[in-house]
Design an enzyme around this catalytic site. Sequence first.
Site, mmCIF file in Angstrom:
data_model
loop_
_atom_site.group_PDB
_atom_site.id
_atom_site.type_symbol
_atom_site.label_atom_id
_atom_site.label_comp_id
_atom_site.label_asym_id
_atom_site.label_seq_id
_atom_site.Cartn_x
_atom_site.Cartn_y
_atom_site.Cartn_z
ATOM 1 N N GLY B 37 0.814 -1.223 0.000
ATOM 2 C CA GLY B 37 0.000 0.000 0.000
ATOM 3 C C GLY B 37 0.844 1.268 0.000
ATOM 4 O O GLY B 37 0.353 2.347 -0.316
ATOM 5 N N HIS B 38 2.096 1.131 0.382
ATOM 6 C CA HIS B 38 2.941 2.322 0.558
ATOM 7 C C HIS B 38 4.225 2.139 -0.231
ATOM 8 O O HIS B 38 5.280 1.834 0.355
ATOM 9 C CB HIS B 38 3.243 2.508 2.041
ATOM 10 C CG HIS B 38 3.762 3.874 2.410
ATOM 11 N ND1 HIS B 38 5.064 4.258 2.223
ATOM 12 C CD2 HIS B 38 3.140 4.952 2.956
ATOM 13 C CE1 HIS B 38 5.233 5.497 2.647
ATOM 14 N NE2 HIS B 38 4.086 5.947 3.085
ATOM 15 N N PHE B 39 4.238 2.304 -1.596
ATOM 16 C CA PHE B 39 3.081 2.585 -2.410
ATOM 17 C C PHE B 39 3.015 1.521 -3.502
ATOM 18 O O PHE B 39 4.056 0.945 -3.834
ATOM 19 C CB PHE B 39 3.221 3.975 -3.050
ATOM 20 C CG PHE B 39 3.207 5.102 -2.056
ATOM 21 C CD1 PHE B 39 1.995 5.626 -1.624
ATOM 22 C CD2 PHE B 39 4.376 5.633 -1.562
ATOM 23 C CE1 PHE B 39 1.966 6.697 -0.736
ATOM 24 C CE2 PHE B 39 4.338 6.693 -0.651
ATOM 25 C CZ PHE B 39 3.142 7.225 -0.237
ATOM 26 N N LEU B 44 8.178 2.194 -0.455
ATOM 27 C CA LEU B 44 8.884 3.253 0.258
ATOM 28 C C LEU B 44 8.629 3.077 1.753
ATOM 29 O O LEU B 44 7.490 2.914 2.173
ATOM 30 C CB LEU B 44 8.341 4.607 -0.218
ATOM 31 C CG LEU B 44 8.949 5.877 0.339
ATOM 32 C CD1 LEU B 44 10.406 6.014 -0.083
ATOM 33 C CD2 LEU B 44 8.152 7.091 -0.156
#
Lengths: 93, 156
Positions: B37-39, B44
């Site tokens: 989800g990140h990203f 990251l």
Amino acid sequence: MASTFDTVANIIAETCDIPRDTITPDSHAIDDLGIDSLDFLDIAFAIDKAFGIKLPLEQWTQEVNEGKATTEEYFVLKNLCARIDGLVAAKTA
Amino acid sequence: MRLEYFQMIDRFVEVNIDERKVKSVCKVPMESPVFEGHFPGFPLMPGVLLCECMAQTTGWMVSVLTGFTGLPMLVGLRNAKIRNAVFPGAELTFEGVIEHVGSGYAMAKCKGKSKDGPICDADLAFRLTPYPGPEFRLAMVEMGKKVGIEVPELMK
């Protein structure tokens, strides 16, 4: 040389963004100035550094919680300053 | 480092009780659900997890200095700066110093760096709270041993 009260009041004003002229010796840190326990940690830390002492916050909190002391005894600024003076005197004795 | 379990520290390489200094190292995993989800497509390391790394590094040191008598709960983060992006595979070092411990709270400074330079720094505040039970304290001591917290008198 700044008085204990002036030093403490300046710390509170800077730490909590409270106008300095609203802070008086009779101000109650919690009831009048709205300082919460978390902000008071920062204030206590700054006071410790400024005066070279360690405020016994844990002991004070316990005494208040157990009904052995009132918050006024520790958190009205003139009383807080008297305790700071006492701790400073004990350190230098 | 297992981000999804908040296991941020791989090991401590310095625990200096006299100077109240501590240093930890960790390697950001190549894969983690966090990166999904990140990203998406651009993994990251979240800045908030870098803050957690600083909190765990100094929090463990507070535990050492207080003899594992309570859980250092992070209650404040000031002047936090994320100075550089951190990507999977990065090897990180966190260096902390405990500025105050006592009266039920602790204040610390910590900074993180990679081989490319500084990545983060912050001032941290902890409140010492009672452990929920003696088993929890033992679990914390054991967990500490796994990451290099070795203070012999605490291991009894």
